[in-house]
Motif scaffolding. Structure first.
Motif, short mmCIF file in Angstrom:
data_model
loop_
_atom_site.label_atom_id
_atom_site.label_comp_id
_atom_site.label_asym_id
_atom_site.label_seq_id
_atom_site.Cartn_x
_atom_site.Cartn_y
_atom_site.Cartn_z
N PRO A 153 0.82 -1.22 0.00
CA PRO A 153 0.00 0.00 0.00
C PRO A 153 0.85 1.27 0.00
O PRO A 153 1.99 1.26 0.50
CB PRO A 153 -0.79 -0.12 1.31
N TRP A 157 2.30 4.78 1.33
CA TRP A 157 2.62 5.01 2.74
C TRP A 157 1.52 5.74 3.52
O TRP A 157 1.36 5.47 4.72
CB TRP A 157 3.95 5.76 2.85
N ILE A 172 -1.54 5.17 3.53
CA ILE A 172 -2.52 4.16 3.95
C ILE A 172 -2.12 3.51 5.27
O ILE A 172 -2.97 3.05 6.03
CB ILE A 172 -2.68 3.08 2.85
N TYR A 173 -0.82 3.51 5.56
CA TYR A 173 -0.35 2.86 6.79
C TYR A 173 -0.92 3.53 8.05
O TYR A 173 -1.05 2.88 9.09
CB TYR A 173 1.17 2.86 6.85
N LEU A 187 -3.89 4.36 8.53
CA LEU A 187 -5.16 3.68 8.79
C LEU A 187 -4.97 2.18 8.99
O LEU A 187 -5.61 1.57 9.85
CB LEU A 187 -6.13 3.92 7.63
N LEU A 188 -4.07 1.62 8.18
CA LEU A 188 -3.92 0.17 8.16
C LEU A 188 -3.20 -0.38 9.39
O LEU A 188 -3.58 -1.42 9.93
CB LEU A 188 -3.17 -0.24 6.89
#
Length: 261
Positions: free
Chosen positions: A159, A161, A163-164, A166-167
């Motif tokens: 993904p 960066w 997005i991390y 949230l992820l």
């Protein structure tokens, strides 16, 4: 009102519930599930000692059963989920968990005993959180080191960066909190619900046969037939849940040892 008129004056139907799973102590605070857990260890040890005492090239029924159970734990679960490179040292754990869960589940089908130990959530949590959780985390940390292991678990590659942000919290919650809880709840819920359903149909058939008026007495046979059908279904569920518990344990170990996710 009409249904009440068909019932005899003998008494009111009281369905089984959660309270029926909390059995009183037999002696000195020792309960039936405690005894069954200890007894399961003795049963497993005795069975495999007897089965392997005189090994033959052409196995008899007992040796064949023991070899089949071991093969399922070793090859169908441990090797498939952990990988051919690392699985061997985890076979004793997977084999023990599989057989332990299997025996404690099958207790629910044995006359007089008729109580699956894993219908008490404490036992399922003890194995999932006190045994499985430390093992797969220790295996991963030992393989990768703490920092890389945590990164592999909570920051999957791929993904963008941003997005991390949230992820990563989701992955931390799932991998380090929910996975062991789900492992315990899965087998507990199946054993609790299945045993409760069998109890409902069994007690209802007895109640209808004894207390109901004439037109409702034949319904007791239907209820009894459902109890038998559910018993066969529950037997399948008991075996499957023991298999799934061991399978997920091996899967968690395999994911912990993997380089990235």
């Amino acid at each position: 009102m009409g249904a009440q008129m068909l019932l005899a004056e003998g008494g009111e139907f009281t369905p089984p519930g959660v309270k029926d799973f909390f059995l009183p102590p037999i002696f000195a605070g020792v309960t039936k599930p405690m005894i069954l857990v200890v007894l399961s260890v003795i049963i497993i040890a005795a069975f495999f000692l007897i089965a392997t005492r005189r090994m033959k090239l052409v196995p008899g029924r007992v040796q064949f059963a023991a070899e089949f159970i071991y093969d399922v734990a070793r090859n169908s679960i441990a090797r498939d989920q952990i990988g051919s490179k690392d699985f061997k040292r985890f076979v004793p754990l997977i084999f023990t968990i599989f057989t332990f869960m299997l025996v404690n589940n099958i207790y629910g089908l044995i006359p007089i005993v008729q109580f699956p130990t894993m219908s008490h959530i404490g036992y399922a949590f003890a194995i999932a959180i006190l045994i499985v959780y430390p093992v797969f985390n220790y295996a991963g940390i030992r393989r990768h080191g703490l920092g890389r292991y945590v990164k592999n678990q909570v920051m999957p590659s791929g993904p963008p960066w941003p997005i991390y942000f949230l992820l990563t919290p989701v992955e931390v919650f799932v991998k380090f909190i929910m996975n062991p809880i789900n492992l315990a709840i899965r087998i507990f819920a199946a054993m609790f619900a299945g045993h409760l359903i069998i109890m409902v149909f069994s007690i209802a058939s007895e109640y209808l046969l004894i207390e109901a008026g004439g037109p409702l007495k034949p319904v007791a046979l239907i209820s009894f037939a459902f109890a038998i059908a559910m018993t066969f279904l529950e037997a399948l569920v008991m075996v499957l849940q023991a298999y799934i518990f061991a399978l997920l344990t091996a899967n968690y170990i395999g994911m912990a040892l993997a380089d990235e996710h």
